[in-house]
Scaffold this active site. Structure first.
Site, PDB file in Angstrom:
ATOM      1  N   ILE A 180      52.979  34.869  28.555  1.00  0.00           N
ATOM      2  CA  ILE A 180      52.724  36.134  29.223  1.00  0.00           C
ATOM      3  C   ILE A 180      51.314  36.039  29.794  1.00  0.00           C
ATOM      4  O   ILE A 180      50.482  35.282  29.296  1.00  0.00           O
ATOM      5  CB  ILE A 180      52.873  37.353  28.278  1.00  0.00           C
ATOM      6  CG1 ILE A 180      51.926  37.262  27.086  1.00  0.00           C
ATOM      7  CG2 ILE A 180      54.314  37.480  27.802  1.00  0.00           C
ATOM      8  CD1 ILE A 180      51.981  38.504  26.188  1.00  0.00           C
ATOM      9  N   ASP A 181      51.057  36.783  30.856  1.00  0.00           N
ATOM     10  CA  ASP A 181      49.765  36.715  31.526  1.00  0.00           C
ATOM     11  C   ASP A 181      48.616  37.024  30.568  1.00  0.00           C
ATOM     12  O   ASP A 181      48.784  37.778  29.596  1.00  0.00           O
ATOM     13  CB  ASP A 181      49.709  37.716  32.684  1.00  0.00           C
ATOM     14  CG  ASP A 181      50.687  37.393  33.790  1.00  0.00           C
ATOM     15  OD1 ASP A 181      51.115  36.228  33.881  1.00  0.00           O
ATOM     16  OD2 ASP A 181      51.024  38.317  34.561  1.00  0.00           O
ATOM     17  N   GLN A 182      47.468  36.468  30.855  1.00  0.00           N
ATOM     18  CA  GLN A 182      46.262  36.764  30.074  1.00  0.00           C
ATOM     19  C   GLN A 182      46.004  38.269  30.018  1.00  0.00           C
ATOM     20  O   GLN A 182      45.629  38.814  28.977  1.00  0.00           O
ATOM     21  CB  GLN A 182      45.058  36.055  30.691  1.00  0.00           C
ATOM     22  CG  GLN A 182      43.742  36.337  29.969  1.00  0.00           C
ATOM     23  CD  GLN A 182      42.576  35.597  30.598  1.00  0.00           C
ATOM     24  OE1 GLN A 182      42.742  34.727  31.441  1.00  0.00           O
ATOM     25  NE2 GLN A 182      41.369  35.941  30.199  1.00  0.00           N
TER      26      GLN A 182
END
Length: 305
Positions: free
Chosen positions: A119-121
């Site tokens: 998942i994105d930062q």
């Protein structure tokens, strides 16, 4: 910093692969992979041939986890689930990257443990981690077959009154600026993408809606782009909504929290991976985040509930 350079010494001329296996206790496949990645060097030259020979002083770049005591929220025999905070990357982007979730994964569960998806930062929430290679293979296959149901929570701009079924292809933007080329857009040339949005609660005093987003495909930035496309961008999104100049400043990490608040209304992206549901070895698992996402949204927006 997790990546360090170790000074090693080979007293006799020997194959580089055998040397690393004996010196560091690596498996053959792991040694081959690390040599191919250019981790071993001698006299300033990278040794990237597993059949090459090495003798005397040499250097090896290795990953040594830097733990901060962040524990998983769910632990099973073959996998664990972390509830990741916004701002923490799952994997290092380069050898210069600071602390990431990968540090805790390797420190707590060993070298074979690995995140099975990303998942994105900027996105908070659940990350499914395999504890060994066998479970990694099974879980990654489940993701590729869409056999794992993922649900996200997002706080978006405007009033979402009814469910929205979004089926718009997504395409990575071709731009002369390599930073901007990271941006994805709705485009007929893109890959099929499908997201279902369900409204959960409207906050009229702030003209924003808490929604549940179910991605039925797994494209980069899918939920973010689809919500932006239907005119309900996620609050705090630093890429989909701001000007190109501010997008570049964000990617370069030049935006302060105050500037982010002024530009996007929040110090973080208000997107949270809330639940995972899947079957593993004939047992059904449904794990939900224990975080109070609405509370975190209000805190990030600097307003009281």
């Amino acid at each position: 910093m997790p990546f360090i350079t170790k000074k090693l010494f080979s007293p006799v001329r020997q194959m580089a692969l055998s040397f690393l296996m004996n010196e560091l206790g690596l498996s053959r496949s792991e040694g081959q992979r690390l040599i191919a990645r250019g981790r071993l060097s001698q006299n300033g030259s990278v040794m990237d041939d597993q059949f090459g020979f090495i003798e005397g002083d040499c250097e090896f770049i290795c990953f040594e986890p830097d733990t901060r005591g962040f524990k998983p929220m769910f632990v099973a025999n073959d996998f664990v689930i972390y509830d990741k905070p916004s701002g923490l990357s799952v994997h290092p982007h380069s050898r210069q990257s600071p602390y990431t979730l990968n540090d805790e994964i390797k420190h707590q569960f060993g070298d074979e443990a690995n995140a099975t998806h990303r998942i994105d930062q900027e996105t908070s929430g659940l990350v499914l981690v395999s504890r060994h290679k066998k479970s990694e293979s099974v879980l990654k296959r489940l993701f590729s077959e869409r056999a794992i149901t993922k649900r996200y929570l997002a706080m978006v701009k405007g009033c979402v009154e009814h469910p929205i079924d979004i089926q718009e292809p997504l395409y990575r933007k071709d731009h002369p600026n390599l930073l901007i080329s990271m941006v994805v857009k709705v485009d007929p040339k893109g890959k099929p993408a499908h997201t279902v949005i369900n409204p959960l609660r409207y906050f009229p005093e702030h003209d924003m809606t808490l929604v549940e987003a179910s991605p039925l495909t797994g494209r980069t930035h899918q939920i973010r782009v689809h919500l932006f496309h239907v005119k309900h961008p996620i609050i705090g999104d630093p890429v989909y909504g701001p000007t190109e100049e501010n997008v570049i400043r964000f990617i370069k990490k030049e935006l302060s929290p105050i500037e982010r608040m002024e530009i996007g209304g929040s110090t973080r992206l208000l997107l949270h991976a809330h639940s995972l549901e899947f079957e593993y070895e004939n047992e059904v698992y449904k794990v939900e985040s224990e975080k109070d996402f609405v509370k975190e949204c209000f805190e990030a927006m600097g307003i009281s509930q």
